[in-house]
Design a protein around this motif. Structure first.
Motif: not given
Lengths: 613, 664
Positions: A297-306, B650-658
């Motif tokens: 499945v797609s892993e594009n879970i970040y909305d700022n995906f590069a 650990h990759v915290d998927k909710t963290d949006r700090v750039h």
């Protein structure tokens, strides 16, 4: 009746042809690697042929590199006359004794055009009279054992149904097959081999290039002025040739896109592997998605995906690989594993694993030194081809590896000369090295040039000389010089102190002394940074800014002390009067006095007279 | 010191002390010295109340230098001219100070010199020159030299250093001697087998201190251009044409990096200047780094190689001494006609005397003359062919018919022609050797070579190797010059066919280099024997011949003699070990503790050695799987595929700090 006669005739002709089409050596391919082998076979007077499927030599260069520019340097001037030294900086010429066959006569460009290489290769073949049979495409290569003689022979078919035979087969077909991985959506990609090279076709386009090699950057550089942006992905970090010393890594001549990336000018470079991605058609454009291998499945879970922008073109530039389609499956030709999977699996003697008498020359022989040395390039494989030829000469013709016998007191000068000119171990650093066998209780040396270092345990088997005690001369870079987080321009990147020579980072001479040749076990248990197993004595000559190792105190004197330690002899030179004094007071004299003074060649001191300025 | 005491026991009393108190009043005493040596002249001191005058020894403390010093310490320290031999001190190898006086102040100056004389005894001889009675030009001074001038001529030099006035001659002498004695001391102590006396600067790496004498002397030319005015420098392009167009060309193939090449090149260039003075320019060089291919095509594997080319073809290699004079002589002989045609008796006579061809008397002492009848064609052919082989070694001449007959009559035993006569002007004991009429050129050449050997040669650096090659013992006469009976006796014996087959030779104890004395002292276990001395030495330990033939027994009665049987082997081991890089590297590794935990440099799907990790299969162990996952995650984290998170793995998927930008 008529047809039957005809059939018999055809069979007869077939027989005659089959009987005629035998050579001791067949070389498949008349590219640079094949021609280089051809020259050595020709010079040695062997029964051989080169089989080339195209109508010209080095036909790969009729099309590649796509943008015409070679990246092998053509340094026409070095300020030196020494032809051997100059080959250190001539990356396009093949080896021969014909001085007109130097590439500098073919191009004034530092990075020449591919057509110039084509001209050169054609001349090389013709001038040296290398026997090439063009328009001959071989396939179905197989091996046959004569039941009575138990001798084996290779058979292969050409496109006209002829069967060609040989005792020894050398495949120099290069890396001719583009690497084209299959993944979800890979059908939407184009390939470097036939993608348009007209920048106009990229006007206002967003381009994704998959690949991180020189061909990928070569393409990027040619189009980035027309595109919206070029993104590049590759599965490894960008490795710059000037940092890794590996000429197959990204060369400065191609790396302009790094500039626009780092200056935030839209072009960019990221790391990923095609195993983790898929391409999804979104209207006319393509979308890249990450996939989880297991879940699919797609892993594009970040909305700022590069790489969330869409692409107009996705181009594969992943280089070329060895084409093993010419072999019958009975030969079971294996490919290398890991990073070397572009190459056939061969040993350090360039013979295929498990197929006796079948060798690889040219670009495809790069496996053993991939990412280590220059064996995948003309300036490297011209030497490995020579090494291979020398091994063949001993194995099949009984001609031992060429060697020169010298007095131990001539060794220092001989070495200094070699390290200041030798090109084979300079280009094939860490792979080929000179072997000095110590004979006659240390009074004589037998000198062999450019022996494959990884075969040191099999030295007598490959050279026909049996030695115990040897010194091996290798040129090598400092281990662990570059890598992530290392600045190759750091201020302490080089040393000039002879006693610190082992910390040299740039190419410098290293000597390994073995009282007994290393064993196969020792050879195979080398650690990652070791060129050769731990010797009994080791010496480094400190790296030199000019690569000119002629300094009396810093280069020559420490080397003399090393040789003295190894031979357990005083190797100094003496004036005749000092030799006399020692001869009259002892039963023996130092080696120099023994080998030179007592033979009548003493030196009388004279005063220098300098040139008037 | 004990040996010295023994050797000079009749001349001096020797005393040894470790009591500083007893010597601290002696002239030149320095508290920081470990060893010092004085001679006290007590026999001469007439005043009992005064201490004896003393001379401090200034050279290095070794047997040879001390012995030399004690030999001259009792010579008359001051002479007045006229009335004495003005070369007396030079003969003794001493420094000479000359003080110019006139008849009015001679005595005054004598007294002044007397005052400080003892300090310089054994080093400086003082000449007081009354210029009104003695012609100062004999000493090399100009006529107008002023009274009270002091001149100093240092040992071995030919020119005078002048001090204007006789004010502080002592200071003048001291400062001048300082300059010579100090380097001299260094030279004497640098024994070839022993570097422990070498002064080593503390912060300098001894491994980088040059201890090769030849390398040391040629270092001065490193990176500089030598004067090649009289030699052609050949290149691959000019080589063939030049060698072909020249009758004889002597080419030195050398390597610019090589010590032996450089030292030999200096001799070669010096020889080229000597030859140029004779208007000869047959020398050429090829530098094998620049001209790599040319040297390779000539199969040069030893540097230097000196090779003679005749009309473009390789003739032979010169394997003689790399000395200017030797090369000069070789080339002169090489270029001479071989053989020289001699048409008359007079010409042949002059040829034997070295007068024909002109200018060869300083080149060779040997003339080889073929004497033939008009019809002795076979012998003449053999001789001519031998002459070609001997080119460069001897001067060869040929006379036929009447001239030959006439010459033959002048030679003892009245020769029957044809014959080959070898005349050695440097062999007073057997100047003439006659070869039988050979028709084979090899035999002629061999006979000429054997015949040219001097019966009783001086043993020198140049003559030794040839004798050594014979593999027979040496009978060496150590003598002061050759003007003595023993020299003549041994010389005569050497020419006697009935004496044992050994190398008869002699060494001059008066030679400036002091080598003969050094060797002699060594042969007598570091004692000084009386001289002349005769020594039998077998360098190669073949066999000791039966020496006691009647002839030799008589000889041995006339002088000190000995058989030096057991010379030390000579351990010619390295002086210093090279750098132990294995150890240095081991230490370095420990110190560095090589960080292998760096991120995988090869990228996704590779292990730390860059091996591609195959896709998961059933066999993959959980460990490997975990490892692969870890690398994969690590790469993803580090790659800019995702924005990098700050802190924690650990990759915290909710963290949006750039994150901040990082490198590629």
């Amino acid at each position: 009746m008529t047809s039957r006669v005809l059939m018999v005739l055809v069979t007869l002709v077939g027989c005659i042809q089959a009987a005629d089409k035998y050579w001791d050596y067949i070389v498949v391919g008349a590219g640079p690697g094949g021609l280089q082998m051809g020259h050595f076979l020709q010079k040695a007077g062997r029964n051989y042929v080169l089989l080339e499927r195209n109508s010209v030599a080095a036909s790969f260069f009729e099309k590649f590199p796509r943008h015409d520019q070679l990246i092998s340097i053509n340094k026409r001037h070095t300020g030196k006359k020494n032809t051997e030294f100059n080959l250190r900086h001539d990356w396009n010429s093949l080896l021969s004794d014909d001085k007109s066959l130097l590439f500098r006569h073919y191009s004034k460009l530092f990075f020449p055009q591919r057509v110039q290489l084509l001209d050169y290769m054609a001349d090389y073949q013709k001038k040296l009279g290398i026997n090439v049979q063009f328009h001959t495409e071989v396939s179905n290569i197989r091996k046959e054992t004569n039941a009575t003689t138990n001798k084996t022979v290779f058979l292969m078919d050409d496109q006209n149904g002829n069967t060609l035979k040989c005792k020894v087969l050398i495949v120099a077909s290069g890396l001719s097959k583009p690497v084209e991985p299959k993944f979800q959506g890979s059908e939407f990609t184009e390939n470097y081999s036939d993608v348009s090279i007209n920048p106009d076709d990229y006007e206002g386009k967003s381009v994704l290039i998959i690949g991180r090699g020189n061909s990928a950057f070569e393409l990027a550089e040619s189009i980035y002025g027309s595109t919206n942006f070029v993104h590049m992905i590759g599965r490894s970090r960008v490795r710059l040739s000037w940092a890794t010393h590996y000429v197959g890594d990204l060369r400065a001549v191609n790396n302009a896109l790094l500039d626009t990336y780092q200056l935030k000018s839209l072009d960019a470079v990221v790391e990923a592997t095609t195993d983790d991605m898929q391409l999804v058609k979104t209207g006319d454009r393509l979308k890249l998605e990450l996939v989880d291998q297991q879940a699919g499945v797609s892993e594009n879970i970040y909305d700022n995906f590069a790489m969330r922008d869409l692409y107009d073109k996705v181009i594969l530039c992943l280089g070329f690989q060895f084409d093993n389609g010419i072999f019958n499956s009975s030969l079971n030709i294996k490919k290398s594993k890991g990073r070397e999977d572009k190459f056939p699996l061969i040993g350090y003697d360039y013979q295929l694993r498990d197929v006796e008498d079948l060798y690889i020359a040219g670009g495809a022989s790069h496996g053993p030194d991939f990412r280590k040395s220059a064996g995948g390039f003309i300036h490297g494989f011209r030497y490995t081809a020579r090494a291979l030829h020398r091994m063949l000469e001993w194995k099949y013709e009984g001609v031992p590896w060429p060697s020169v016998s010298i007095l131990s007191t001539d060794l220092l000068a001989t070495i200094i000369k070699r390290i200041n000119e030798g090109s084979g171990f300079y280009q094939m650093f860490g792979m080929l090295g000179d072997v000095m066998a110590i004979r006659s209780a240390g009074e004589e040396i037998e000198y062999l040039e450019e022996v494959p270092l990884n075969l040191l345990d099999r030295l007598s088997e490959i050279t026909g000389h049996s030695y115990d005690e040897v010194i091996v001369l290798v040129l090598q870079y400092g281990a662990n010089f570059s890598g992530p987080g290392k600045d190759v321009f750091r201020i302490d990147r080089a040393t000039g102190e002879p006693s610190d020579a082992h910390n040299s980072n740039f190419l410098h001479p290293v000597f390994y002394h073995y009282k007994q040749l290393p064993t196969a076990e020792q050879m195979s248990s080398k650690t990652k940074y070791e060129i050769l197993p731990r010797p009994d004595h080791m010496h480094h000559i400190v790296e030199d800014f000019l690569t000119l190792w002629d300094a009396p105190s810093s280069h020559i004197l420490p080397l003399r002390r090393y040789l003295e330690t190894v031979l357990d002899r005083d190797l100094r030179t003496f004036y005749a009067s000092d030799c006399l004094s020692m001869a009259m007071l002892h039963q023996t004299v130092p080696l120099y006095c023994q080998q030179h003074y007592l033979s009548g060649r003493g030196i009388i001191r004279a005063e220098p007279l300098f040139q008037q300025s | 010191m004990m040996e010295l005491a023994y050797a000079f026991k009749d001349k001096f009393k020797f005393a040894l002390t470790t009591e500083v108190e007893s010597i601290k009043d002696l002239p030149g005493y320095k508290p920081d010295e470990n060893v010092a040596f004085w001679v006290l002249h007590c026999k001469e001191g007439k005043d009992d109340k005064k201490p004896c005058s003393a001379t401090k020894y200034r050279d290095s403390i070794d047997l040879l230098s001390l012995a030399r010093f004690l030999h001259v310490i009792d010579v008359e320290p001051m002479l007045v001219l006229p009335g004495s031999d003005h070369t007396f001190y030079e003969q003794k190898d001493m420094h000479v100070a000359a003080i110019i006086a006139d008849k009015d102040n001679v005595d005054e100056i004598k007294l002044e010199i007397q005052a400080f004389l003892s300090k310089y005894r054994g080093y400086v001889g003082f000449l007081i020159v009354d210029k009104t009675k003695f012609d100062v030009a004999n000493l090399g001074f100009k006529q107008d030299i002023e009274t009270s001038m002091v001149g100093l001529k240092l040992r071995g030099e030919t020119t005078w250093q002048l001090m204007p006035e006789f004010e502080m001659p002592e200071a003048f002498l001291d400062s001048k001697l300082q300059a010579t004695v100090l380097p001299h001391r260094e030279q004497v102590t640098s024994d070839m087998t022993d570097t422990e006396n070498d002064p080593v600067q503390e912060d300098e790496d001894p491994l980088q201190e040059e201890d090769d004498e030849v390398a040391k002397t040629v270092r001065v030319i490193h990176g500089r251009s030598l004067d090649h005015t009289h030699v052609q420098r050949l290149t691959e392009e000019t080589f063939t044409a030049q060698t072909q167009s020249t009758e004889s060309l002597v080419v030195m193939f050398y390597l610019v990096f090589d010590v032996r090449s450089k030292a030999s090149l200096l001799s070669f260039l010096e020889a080229s200047r000597l030859l140029a003075a004779d208007s000869l320019f047959p020398l050429a060089t090829v530098e094998c780094h620049d001209e790599r291919d040319l040297c390779a095509s000539q199969n040069i594997t030893s540097y230097p190689t000196i090779r003679v080319f005749r009309k473009g073809k390789k003739y032979f290699n010169y394997n003689g001494v790399r000395g200017a004079k030797e090369i000069y002589s070789f080339v002169k002989l090489l270029l001479a006609d071989a053989p020289v045609k001699l048409n008359t008796f007079e010409e042949a006579k002059l040829f034997l005397d070295g007068k024909i061809p002109k200018g060869f008397d300083n080149v060779t002492d040997v003339s080889v003359l073929g004497l033939f009848k008009e019809n002795s064609d076979a012998e003449r052919k053999a001789f001519r062919s031998a002459a070609k082989k001997l080119r460069g070694q001897f001067l060869l001449g040929e006379a036929t018919g009447d001239a030959a007959e006439a010459i033959a009559k002048t030679i003892p035993n009245k020769l029957q022609l044809p014959k080959v006569v070898v005349h050695k002007r440097n062999d007073e004991f057997r100047p003439i050797q006659v070869c039988p009429p050979f028709t084979e050129s090899g035999m002629v050449a061999q006979c000429a070579r054997d015949g040219a050997l001097v019966m009783f040669p001086e043993l020198t650096a140049s003559s030794f190797p040839k004798m050594y090659e014979e593999s027979i013992p040496f009978l060496i006469l150590f003598t002061h010059g050759r003007d003595n009976n023993i020299y003549r006796t041994v010389g005569a014996l050497s020419a006697d066919v009935n004496v044992p087959n050994v190398n008869y030779c002699w060494m001059d104890l008066d030679a400036k280099d002091g080598l003969a004395m050094k060797i002699l002292i060594n042969y007598y276990d570091n004692q000084i024997p009386s001289t002349p001395s005769l020594n039998l030495v077998d360098y190669q330990k073949q066999r000791t011949p039966a020496l006691f033939t009647p002839a030799l027994s008589t000889l041995f009665k006339q002088c000190v003699w000995s058989v030096t049987e057991e010379l030390p082997m000579g351990e010619w081991k390295p002086l210093l070990e090279g750098y132990d890089f294995l150890k240095l590297m081991d230490e370095g590794k420990k110190a560095e503790d090589m960080d292998t935990s760096v991120t995988n440099e090869y990228g996704v799907g590779f292990d730390s050695d860059g091996n591609y990790l195959e896709k998961k299969t059933d066999e993959m162990s959980p460990d490997l799987e975990a490892a692969e996952k870890e690398i994969h995650d690590e790469l993803l984290r580090l790659s800019r595929f995702y924005p990098k998170r700050g802190g924690g793995s650990h990759v915290d998927k909710t963290d949006r700090v750039h994150p901040e930008h990082t490198e590629l």
